[in-house]
Motif scaffolding. Structure first.
Motif, PDB file in Angstrom:
ATOM      1  N   HIS A 155     -25.168   6.508  90.962  1.00 20.31           N
ATOM      2  CA  HIS A 155     -26.012   7.665  91.248  1.00 20.31           C
ATOM      3  C   HIS A 155     -27.040   7.909  90.155  1.00 20.31           C
ATOM      4  O   HIS A 155     -27.921   8.751  90.314  1.00 20.31           O
ATOM      5  N   VAL A 156     -26.934   7.212  89.027  1.00 13.77           N
ATOM      6  CA  VAL A 156     -27.843   7.412  87.901  1.00 13.77           C
ATOM      7  C   VAL A 156     -29.159   6.677  88.178  1.00 13.77           C
ATOM      8  O   VAL A 156     -29.167   5.568  88.727  1.00 13.77           O
ATOM      9  N   TRP A 157     -30.263   7.311  87.771  1.00 12.31           N
ATOM     10  CA  TRP A 157     -31.579   6.715  87.981  1.00 12.31           C
ATOM     11  C   TRP A 157     -31.699   5.407  87.221  1.00 12.31           C
ATOM     12  O   TRP A 157     -31.317   5.288  86.059  1.00 12.31           O
ATOM     13  N   SER A 158     -32.245   4.394  87.887  1.00  8.02           N
ATOM     14  CA  SER A 158     -32.450   3.083  87.290  1.00  8.02           C
ATOM     15  C   SER A 158     -33.724   2.491  87.864  1.00  8.02           C
ATOM     16  O   SER A 158     -33.856   2.358  89.088  1.00  8.02           O
TER      17      SER A 158
ATOM     18  N   LEU B 129     -37.086  -4.116  78.338  1.00  8.40           N
ATOM     19  CA  LEU B 129     -35.970  -3.614  77.534  1.00  8.40           C
ATOM     20  C   LEU B 129     -35.904  -2.099  77.555  1.00  8.40           C
ATOM     21  O   LEU B 129     -34.813  -1.517  77.521  1.00  8.40           O
ATOM     22  N   ASP B 130     -37.062  -1.442  77.612  1.00  9.58           N
ATOM     23  CA  ASP B 130     -37.056   0.018  77.665  1.00  9.58           C
ATOM     24  C   ASP B 130     -36.462   0.524  78.973  1.00  9.58           C
ATOM     25  O   ASP B 130     -35.733   1.530  78.996  1.00  9.58           O
ATOM     26  N   GLU B 131     -36.731  -0.175  80.075  1.00 10.34           N
ATOM     27  CA  GLU B 131     -36.148   0.229  81.355  1.00 10.34           C
ATOM     28  C   GLU B 131     -34.642   0.007  81.374  1.00 10.34           C
ATOM     29  O   GLU B 131     -33.887   0.807  81.951  1.00 10.34           O
TER      30      GLU B 131
ATOM     31  N   ASP C 132     -28.652   4.715  79.345  1.00 16.63           N
ATOM     32  CA  ASP C 132     -28.607   6.048  78.762  1.00 16.63           C
ATOM     33  C   ASP C 132     -27.731   6.953  79.624  1.00 16.63           C
ATOM     34  O   ASP C 132     -27.798   6.923  80.855  1.00 16.63           O
ATOM     35  N   GLY C 133     -26.909   7.755  78.981  1.00 15.31           N
ATOM     36  CA  GLY C 133     -26.008   8.634  79.710  1.00 15.31           C
ATOM     37  C   GLY C 133     -26.734   9.818  80.314  1.00 15.31           C
ATOM     38  O   GLY C 133     -27.957   9.950  80.258  1.00 15.31           O
ATOM     39  N   PHE C 134     -25.935  10.686  80.948  1.00 13.57           N
ATOM     40  CA  PHE C 134     -26.489  11.893  81.572  1.00 13.57           C
ATOM     41  C   PHE C 134     -25.674  13.085  81.089  1.00 13.57           C
ATOM     42  O   PHE C 134     -24.472  13.154  81.342  1.00 13.57           O
TER      43      PHE C 134
ATOM     44  N   ARG D 119     -43.749   7.872  82.921  1.00  9.16           N
ATOM     45  CA  ARG D 119     -43.678   6.707  83.793  1.00  9.16           C
ATOM     46  C   ARG D 119     -43.145   7.095  85.175  1.00  9.16           C
ATOM     47  O   ARG D 119     -43.653   6.632  86.204  1.00  9.16           O
ATOM     48  N   VAL D 120     -42.143   7.942  85.196  1.00 16.10           N
ATOM     49  CA  VAL D 120     -41.604   8.397  86.470  1.00 16.10           C
ATOM     50  C   VAL D 120     -42.633   9.232  87.219  1.00 16.10           C
ATOM     51  O   VAL D 120     -42.752   9.155  88.448  1.00 16.10           O
ATOM     52  N   ARG D 121     -43.430  10.021  86.498  1.00 13.75           N
ATOM     53  CA  ARG D 121     -44.474  10.818  87.136  1.00 13.75           C
ATOM     54  C   ARG D 121     -45.514   9.925  87.799  1.00 13.75           C
ATOM     55  O   ARG D 121     -46.015  10.240  88.896  1.00 13.75           O
ATOM     56  N   ALA D 122     -45.842   8.800  87.153  1.00 13.14           N
ATOM     57  CA  ALA D 122     -46.813   7.884  87.749  1.00 13.14           C
ATOM     58  C   ALA D 122     -46.282   7.276  89.043  1.00 13.14           C
ATOM     59  O   ALA D 122     -47.001   7.183  90.051  1.00 13.14           O
ATOM     60  N   LEU D 123     -45.004   6.884  89.039  1.00 11.07           N
ATOM     61  CA  LEU D 123     -44.413   6.341  90.249  1.00 11.07           C
ATOM     62  C   LEU D 123     -44.321   7.400  91.339  1.00 11.07           C
ATOM     63  O   LEU D 123     -44.576   7.134  92.521  1.00 11.07           O
ATOM     64  N   ALA D 124     -43.960   8.607  90.926  1.00 10.17           N
ATOM     65  CA  ALA D 124     -43.859   9.685  91.915  1.00 10.17           C
ATOM     66  C   ALA D 124     -45.224  10.014  92.510  1.00 10.17           C
ATOM     67  O   ALA D 124     -45.326  10.412  93.672  1.00 10.17           O
ATOM     68  N   GLY D 125     -46.290   9.857  91.719  1.00 11.73           N
ATOM     69  CA  GLY D 125     -47.625  10.096  92.241  1.00 11.73           C
ATOM     70  C   GLY D 125     -47.987   9.118  93.344  1.00 11.73           C
ATOM     71  O   GLY D 125     -48.601   9.504  94.348  1.00 11.73           O
ATOM     72  N   ARG D 126     -47.604   7.838  93.164  1.00 10.48           N
ATOM     73  CA  ARG D 126     -47.875   6.869  94.221  1.00 10.48           C
ATOM     74  C   ARG D 126     -47.079   7.194  95.485  1.00 10.48           C
ATOM     75  O   ARG D 126     -47.605   7.109  96.608  1.00 10.48           O
TER      76      ARG D 126
END
Length: 1003
Positions: free
Chosen positions: A790-793, A885-887, A893-895, A910-917
């Motif tokens: 369920h964790v974002w990847s 490596l950053d991804e 990374d935990g939650f 980075r997530v904002r850019a993907l969400a914009g598309r």
């Protein structure tokens, strides 16, 4: 004659409810036929009753107590049509032998009637009481010596001739009795007659006074002696007496039930037999004048460089220890067993004195193969110059891992008797959903004064707590100030053995004050298996922690344990079990899964030994259903060979087996005294539906583990898998049945609530297995259960996106093919398509047959290209090589996050850019639908007016022109030659793109 094990199975057919009418007059005349281990009983017929009441007890003989759990009791209901007509089927019930209760503890259980085939029309329930009772077998009659000699003496010639004449006469009488039995036997349905046992008595085994068998209708429970005579012992292992011959497969029904218990035949037939040298040291006997008499002693075993000691015990206690040495790893041909005594004098250190030594040549050690009995220990004289006359009792033999003594023996390849390195089988706790319906509270009192304070009902909530789980209701919806009402459900996950109390607390939200609480014993909560079994509501008094306020109101709740659900404790796409929590709702297994953990190759080192060289201590964990298995740990080997085999019962073929490989770090403590964590080396999954039945698959799979530094290949694992199934019909019916029990569809949980409950179940399973001995680590259980799905990847998002693109690529390929035909890239193909269009238009009845026949031939051609072995996890599909490596660091990374604010800001952008598309894509999809809606809402009057005129003209045209002509003309126009085609967009496309949408109204 069949041996009587002294156990009887008692089946009480109580009643049936809501049967399907089958006699054409809205009723049914039902009777039950009960089959168990080749024995059959039948109840009486209840005429014209859809809710018949029998209350008849039927007795069966249990021929083998050990195999009773693997037997199946089958009850079939039929409608008796009389007059020689075929009885119609009303339903059946199958009960596994593991569900039989002991006499005195049984209770009536209502089983839903199952279909015989997909097209059967069945409904209703059957109430049964099934129990067993153990009877002591009667002692054998004592025979005098003279009588015994007379019985054993050979008869004279005249007497033998008379006996032969008697035998011939009795054989003729038996034939007549058999004919009478066939004439008087009650008529059963044809399918039941095929199941009926046909056991003719051999002439040489005919009893002296054989009474003619009575019809089943007159005597429903024949005597046990008659059963034994009618069924010889050799018929016990004949499957044809309970199964039609046409369903006989390579693995029959009895073999399927006995695979897990027949150790010599099936326990290690998927793996290699590893030779081990077994040494069983029992005890020592010292002479009267030996040194150190009365002190503690131990035995020492030496084989080349291998040396091991038994535990030190006093003279009156035995060692009784077994040692297993890997024969391939021995570097000597002799075994030396010596006995030493320990002496300690006051003020001096412990001294050790040898009591003698005995040597064995390994070339002369006997071999033992199960099911041979264990080798008996013998006394051996210890050779010693200083202490003669001592003996040691031991046994030495060559065996394999199939030996009974192997599991509890000291094992040379797994570090000895370390608990954390032993092979173990774990079981997940049995999980239930606990439903608490909060209805109402009354007489709520706040404060400690003489007059209670009254609050608004919107400020009250009810909080429930079961162990570490805490849920609360929303605000009240109705009721007076002192009597708020909720009518809201709280769902918990309960595990057996249950927590002692369920705590319900009423809180005042305005000042975070607890008004009162009530404790409910979980063991006293009612259990239900169906939505129709509504539990009773109950009132509980609320009390405060303050002793001066023993009563602060009362609460009205309805509490029950939901047995009709399956508690999901693993990801839905890799589920391995879907049975309901209630035992009576579980169906009989349809097959057997056997897995052989053979070995691993080319494992990489994950830790250092002695600070100089790398090493790996590998073991394997496999999970299917509630059963977890853990192999022994092979110490310090990069190519370990486990060769262990395990079995599971299969209830659904569309399930997944999960296997993980780990490095054992728990058997060695850290400097702080805490156990280290196990390191994961990789994981594979095998879906049972991809396996052919009764076929062995031996294959090596790559072990790839995802680390923060990237994907890394850790080695390969070799496994052998076999899925055995005796009934092809049961296997096919499983594909037509729902995945989960009925309650999941009658009263389902929401997606968000189901996700919360799944993670709660995972935590409970992880905590319970971590408390086992030896423990199964938290990191191991979470890795097997995929608790982080369920964790974002970013990697998983890319993988899912490419999966969607791969599915749509088929449609895109079809569109490109149609465009090539439309553009006349290959003229013969386009001409053939025109001819096909003519055939479709003038013969539309051939469209569907042609389509499905085409699909059939495509499947037939692709059958040769099918996969020859089951696939596992694919690094290419998982996109492990397409992430930075950053991804990867973000995925590990935990939650909540533990990274620095600067790193979190970069990832957020980075997530904002993907969400914009994604936002732009959603807007374009919405605009297409709004244009179509605007065409009918007169948002653009001119466009809608044009469309209205077009609709009027089209209605007149289609009224005059036949529909076939229109279809043919439209198709020819679409596939017209490119010289008659324009490069600009079509008129309809231009018109549609000019329609207005709501995009211009968004702020």
């Amino acid at each position: 004659m069949a041996e009587n094990s002294g156990r009887k199975l008692i089946v009480e057919v109580c009643n049936a409810k809501n049967l399907m009418p089958k006699d054409g007059q809205g009723t049914a005349s039902a009777y039950a036929v009960v089959d168990f281990d080749g024995q059959r009983r039948r109840t009486t017929t209840k005429s014209r009753d859809l809710n018949p009441q029998w209350d008849e007890k039927l007795e069966f003989v249990v021929l083998d107590k050990d195999s009773m759990a693997s037997e199946t009791l089958e009850v079939n209901l039929y409608n008796d049509k009389k007059l020689g007509k075929r009885s119609t089927f009303l339903g059946k019930v199958k009960i596994s032998g593991s569900n039989f209760a002991k006499s005195g503890t049984e209770e009536i259980v209502y089983y839903p009637l199952e279909k015989r085939s997909v097209f059967s029309q069945i409904k209703g329930e059957l109430g049964l009481k099934v129990s067993y009772v153990d009877d002591d077998p009667p002692p054998p009659p004592e025979v005098d010596g003279e009588q015994k000699e007379a019985e054993t003496a050979p008869p004279p010639a005249a007497e033998s001739a008379k006996e032969e004449e008697k035998k011939e006469e009795k054989s003729e009488e038996n034939k007549q009795d058999e004919e009478k039995k066939e004439e008087e036997q009650i008529k059963l349905p044809p399918e039941e007659q095929e199941k009926a046992p046909d056991n003719p008595k051999p002439k040489e085994e005919a009893p002296e006074e054989a009474a003619p068998p009575q019809p089943v209708a007159e005597v429903q429970n024949p005597p046990i002696a008659h059963i034994e005579k009618a069924k010889p012992q050799k018929e016990k292992h004949n499957v044809e007496i309970i199964k039609p011959a046409e369903n006989n497969l390579s693995v029959n029904d009895h073999e399927l039930r006995s695979l897990s218990s027949d150790r010599s035949r099936s326990t290690y037939d998927l793996v290699d037999r590893i030779p081990f040298l077994f040494v069983r040291v029992v005890k020592a006997k010292r002479s009267a004048n030996s040194e150190g008499s009365g002190s503690k002693a131990y035995a020492k075993l030496v084989i080349g460089t291998h040396s091991v000691k038994t535990k030190s015990e006093s003279e009156d206690k035995d060692w009784d220890q077994v040692f297993a040495f890997d024969k391939d790893g021995l570097n000597s041909t002799s075994l030396e067993v010596s006995v030493w005594c320990e002496e300690k004098k006051e003020g001096e250190e412990i001294t050790e004195n040898s009591l003698g030594t005995v040597s064995f040549d390994l070339q002369e050690v006997p071999k033992r193969v199960p099911p041979d009995s264990p080798l008996a220990p013998q006394w051996y004289n210890l050779e010693s110059d200083t202490s003669p006359g001592n003996d040691v009792m031991l046994a030495v033999w060559i065996g394999t891992q199939a030996d009974e003594a192997f599991q509890e023996a000291w094992q040379s390849d797994s570090g000895g008797l370390i608990p954390e390195t032993r092979a173990k089988v774990y079981l997940s706790p049995k999980l239930w959903y606990l439903r608490v319906t909060v209805i109402q509270t009354q007489d709520l009192q706040l404060g400690s004064g003489s007059e209670p304070k009254i609050r608004s009902p919107e400020l009250y909530v009810v909080k429930g707590q079961l162990g570490a789980q805490v849920f609360k209701t929303g605000r009240t919806s109705a009721g007076s100030a002192a009597n708020p009402t909720w009518n809201e459900d709280l769902i918990f996950v309960a595990a057996e053995p249950f927590e002692p109390f369920l705590v319900l607390m009423v809180e005042d939200v305005s000042n975070s004050q607890t008004v009162g609480q009530a404790k409910i014993h979980v063991s006293s909560i009612e259990r239900r298996t169906d939505l129709g079994m509504e539990p009773k509501s109950r009132w509980f008094n609320l009390s405060s922690d303050d002793e001066s306020r023993p009563y602060t109101g009362r609460i009205h709740v309805r509490v029950c344990l939901e047995g009709g659900y399956h508690v999901i404790d693993e990801a839905s796409h890799v589920t391995s079990d879907s049975r309901a929590s209630a035992k009576q709702l579980c169906k009989a297994p349809i097959g057997l899964l056997e897995v052989g953990i053979r070995g691993a190759t080319n494992l990489l080192p994950v830790k250092t030994k002695d600070g100089t060289r790398g090493t790996t201590d590998a073991y394997v964990v496999a999970k299917y259903g509630p059963k977890w298995i853990r192999t022994r740990t092979i110490i310090d080997r990069f190519n370990p060979r486990w060769n262990e085999q395990y079995t599971w019962d299969v209830y659904d073929p569309c399930t997944v087996l999960t296997i993980g490989v780990f490095d054992n770090g728990r058997y060695k403590r850290s400097e702080e005294g805490k156990p280290n964590k196990d390191v994961r080396l990789g994981k594979i999954r095998v879906r049972l539906s991809t396996l052919d039945t009764n076929r062995v698959y031996v294959h090596s799979y790559c072990l790839t583990v995802l680390l923060p530094s990237g994907a890394k290949k850790m080695g390969e694992i070799e496994i052998a898998v076999r899925f055995s199934c005796s009934s092809w019909l049961s296997l096919m019916q499983a594909y037509a049945s729902p995945i989960f029990p009925r309650m999941h569809y009658v009263k389902p949980f929401g997606p968000a609530q189901q996700d919360i409950l799944r993670h709660m179940a995972m935590r409970i399973v992880t905590a319970r297995l971590a408390r086992s001995e030896p423990p199964l680590g938290q990191e191991v259980v979470q890795f097997i259960l995929d608790s982080d799905t369920h964790v974002w990847s970013m990697r998983r998002s890319k993988a899912n996106w490419f999966r969607v693109i791969s599915c749509l690529s088929r449609v895109a390929s079809l569109a490109r093919w149609m465009d090539g035909i439309r553009r006349w890239v290959h003229p013969p193909t386009t001409i053939l398509l025109h001819l096909l269009l003519l055939a479709i238009v003038f013969c539309p009845s051939l469209v569907l047959p042609t389509t499905f026949l085409y699909c059939f031939f495509i499947l037939l051609l692709r059958f040769r290209c099918r996969q020859r072995f089951p696939q596992s996890m694919d690094p290419r599909i998982s996109c492990v090589d397409m992430v930075s490596l950053d991804e990867l660091d973000e995925e590990f990374d935990g939650f909540p996050t533990t990274r620095s604010p600067e790193v979190v800001r970069i990832r957020y952008d980075r997530v904002r850019a993907l969400a914009g598309r994604a936002q732009t894509l959603l807007g374009d999809v919405a605009a297409q639908g709004e244009r179509l809606e605007g065409l009918f809402s007169w948002r653009d009057p001119r466009a809608t007016g044009i469309f209205a005129v077009f609709c009027l003209v089209a209605s007149l045209v289609f009224y005059v022109v036949p529909f076939k002509v229109f279809v043919l003309g439209a198709a020819f126009y679409y596939f017209r030659h490119p010289r008659f085609r324009d490069d600009m967009p079509s008129l309809s496309a231009n018109f549609y793109r000019r329609l207005p949408s709501l995009s211009d109204q968004i702020i």
